[in-house]
Enzyme design. Structure first.
Site, PDB file in Angstrom:
ATOM      1  N   ASP A 170       0.824  -1.202   0.000  1.00 54.25           N
ATOM      2  CA  ASP A 170       0.000   0.000   0.000  1.00 54.25           C
ATOM      3  C   ASP A 170       0.859   1.253   0.000  1.00 54.25           C
ATOM      4  OD1 ASP A 170      -2.349   1.342  -0.056  1.00 54.25           O
ATOM      5  OD2 ASP A 170      -2.917   0.926   2.025  1.00 54.25           O
TER       6      ASP A 170
ATOM      7  N   TRP B 123       2.714   8.004  -2.555  1.00 54.78           N
ATOM      8  CA  TRP B 123       4.109   8.229  -2.944  1.00 54.78           C
ATOM      9  C   TRP B 123       4.163   9.167  -4.147  1.00 54.78           C
ATOM     10  CZ3 TRP B 123       7.193   7.530  -7.225  1.00 54.78           C
ATOM     11  CH2 TRP B 123       8.583   7.484  -7.017  1.00 54.78           C
TER      12      TRP B 123
ATOM     13  N   HIS C  34       2.651   3.460  -8.921  1.00 59.35           N
ATOM     14  CA  HIS C  34       2.489   2.027  -9.220  1.00 59.35           C
ATOM     15  C   HIS C  34       3.726   1.486  -9.944  1.00 59.35           C
ATOM     16  CE1 HIS C  34      -1.494   2.213  -7.693  1.00 59.35           C
ATOM     17  NE2 HIS C  34      -2.013   2.901  -8.692  1.00 59.35           N
TER      18      HIS C  34
ATOM     19  N   ARG D 235     -11.981   1.449  -8.718  1.00 63.71           N
ATOM     20  CA  ARG D 235     -11.181   2.661  -8.947  1.00 63.71           C
ATOM     21  C   ARG D 235     -11.497   3.235 -10.328  1.00 63.71           C
ATOM     22  NH1 ARG D 235      -5.238   2.293  -6.082  1.00 63.71           N
ATOM     23  NH2 ARG D 235      -6.034   1.615  -4.061  1.00 63.71           N
TER      24      ARG D 235
ATOM     25  N   LEU E 224      11.224 -20.768  -4.767  1.00 61.87           N
ATOM     26  CA  LEU E 224      10.318 -19.783  -4.158  1.00 61.87           C
ATOM     27  C   LEU E 224       8.977 -19.879  -4.886  1.00 61.87           C
ATOM     28  CD1 LEU E 224       9.583 -17.144  -2.539  1.00 61.87           C
ATOM     29  CD2 LEU E 224      10.686 -15.860  -4.366  1.00 61.87           C
TER      30      LEU E 224
ATOM     31  N   ARG F 213       2.153  -5.029   6.174  1.00 55.92           N
ATOM     32  CA  ARG F 213       1.385  -4.005   5.468  1.00 55.92           C
ATOM     33  C   ARG F 213       2.122  -2.678   5.555  1.00 55.92           C
ATOM     34  NH1 ARG F 213      -4.959  -2.757   4.658  1.00 55.92           N
ATOM     35  NH2 ARG F 213      -4.637  -1.015   3.250  1.00 55.92           N
TER      36      ARG F 213
ATOM     37  N   ARG G 178      -4.977  -2.277   8.814  1.00 52.60           N
ATOM     38  CA  ARG G 178      -6.162  -3.056   8.436  1.00 52.60           C
ATOM     39  C   ARG G 178      -5.719  -4.317   7.702  1.00 52.60           C
ATOM     40  NH1 ARG G 178      -7.866   2.169   6.935  1.00 52.60           N
ATOM     41  NH2 ARG G 178      -7.036   1.977   4.831  1.00 52.60           N
TER      42      ARG G 178
ATOM     43  N   GLU H 279       1.765 -13.488  12.320  1.00 49.38           N
ATOM     44  CA  GLU H 279       2.253 -12.301  13.013  1.00 49.38           C
ATOM     45  C   GLU H 279       2.022 -11.112  12.081  1.00 49.38           C
ATOM     46  OE1 GLU H 279       3.528 -12.063  16.100  1.00 49.38           O
ATOM     47  OE2 GLU H 279       3.110 -14.192  16.384  1.00 49.38           O
TER      48      GLU H 279
HETATM   49  C1  IPE Z   1      -1.448   0.080  -3.529  1.00 49.93           C
HETATM   50  O1  IPE Z   1      -1.233   1.458  -3.553  1.00 49.93           O
HETATM   51  C2  IPE Z   1      -1.441  -0.521  -4.916  1.00 49.93           C
HETATM   52  C3  IPE Z   1      -2.721  -1.069  -5.395  1.00 49.93           C
HETATM   53  C4  IPE Z   1      -3.858  -1.104  -4.744  1.00 49.93           C
HETATM   54  C5  IPE Z   1      -2.691  -1.626  -6.724  1.00 49.93           C
HETATM   55  P1  IPE Z   1      -2.467   2.445  -3.525  1.00 49.93           P
HETATM   56  O2  IPE Z   1      -2.839   2.758  -4.932  1.00 49.93           O
HETATM   57  O3  IPE Z   1      -3.549   1.900  -2.674  1.00 49.93           O
HETATM   58  O4  IPE Z   1      -1.822   3.734  -2.853  1.00 49.93           O
HETATM   59  P2  IPE Z   1      -2.521   4.800  -1.897  1.00 49.93           P
HETATM   60  O5  IPE Z   1      -3.199   4.037  -0.791  1.00 49.93           O
HETATM   61  O6  IPE Z   1      -3.487   5.583  -2.732  1.00 49.93           O
HETATM   62  O7  IPE Z   1      -1.385   5.629  -1.411  1.00 49.93           O
HETATM   63 MG    MG Z   2      -4.157   2.214  -0.731  1.00 52.42          MG
END
Ligand code: IPE
Ligand code: MG
Length: 230
Positions: free
Chosen positions: A2, A7, A19, A53, A113, A170, A176, A189
């Site tokens: 996440d 970023w 991404h 989205r 792996l 996470r 979450r 964990e």
């Molecule tokens: C996670 O980053 C990548 C995917 C869900 C594909 P986000 O896109 O959720 O990034 P934020 O939460 O908006 O920063």
């Molecule tokens: Mg996100």
């Protein structure tokens, strides 16, 4: 994984740049897991909810996914990494599904792996699909309802054959589970870090593993009992 969007937003860049940088983190983390001899890595790459989205972001993510799979095939083969997928993959665009299936087939015999991508994945959706499958077997007389135990149920999930995760990481400060491996995480964990996924790295992974190594896992027993086990 996440924090890609944030970023990018911090840099006044479109979200897709986050991404793209996130894909570089995936490469680094896979490489580090392979180097450390970690046998399983599961990445929550795209959730059932992510379909909601904006269409342009979904399309860009799908394109990135297809590109990543095509680019990684050679590395997966030379590094002896097997690709698996969990999720409702029937919803993926046909061209992504095609390269995904090809990668899964070409790496099926690899064993160092197991890299599992959760794509179009939602744990409740997975559980419901498993329940429907079992119910159909009961209805067809192939299975007695009383024979449905934890082992049988686990084997009906998309993760059939995979061990339950020991550690969940996470990133980006969210605390979450977000519909990820709800059944399988029963004794995992949990590790949360404020680091955004594009800034996550081999170093950050080792930090999480060090934290994990310092924990005492009791699996419901007393500390005296679990100490005598190990
Ligand atoms: C996670 O980053 C990548 C995917 C869900 C594909 P986000 O896109 O959720 O990034 P934020 O939460 O908006 O920063
Ligand atoms: Mg996100």
């Amino acid at each position: 994984m996440d924090g890609n969007g944030r970023w990018a937003e911090q840099r006044q860049l479109p979200r897709i740049f986050g991404h793209r940088q996130g894909v570089e983190t995936v490469r680094a983390v896979v490489k580090e897991c392979r180097a450390l001899g970690i046998p399983h890595l599961t990445l929550y790459a795209f959730s059932s909810e992510n379909w909601g989205r904006p269409a342009a972001e979904v399309a860009a993510l799908m394109e990135l996914l297809g590109l990543f799979l095509a680019q990684e095939l050679e590395t997966l083969i030379t590094e002896d990494i097997r690709l698996r997928v969990i999720g409702n993959t029937a919803l993926l665009p046909p061209e992504v599904l095609q390269v995904l299936q090809r990668t899964i087939e070409r790496t099926a015999e690899n064993s160092q792996l197991v890299l599992t991508l959760a794509l179009s994945y939602g744990s409740r959706d997975e559980i419901l699909r498993a329940v429907k499958g079992l119910a159909a077997e009961v209805q067809g007389g192939e299975l007695a309802a009383s024979d449905i135990d934890e082992r049988r149920f686990s084997a009906s999930l998309d993760t059939a054959g995979l061990p339950d995760p020991d550690l969940l990481i996470r990133t980006s400060g969210e605390m979450r589970i977000s519909n990820f491996l709800l059944w399988q995480l029963a004794y995992a964990e949990l590790y949360f870090t404020d680091v955004l996924w594009p800034d996550f790295s081999a170093d950050e992974l080792r930090r999480a593993l060090d934290d994990f190594a310092a924990r005492q896992r009791r699996f419901g027993l007393t500390s005296a009992q679990s100490a005598s086990d190990s």
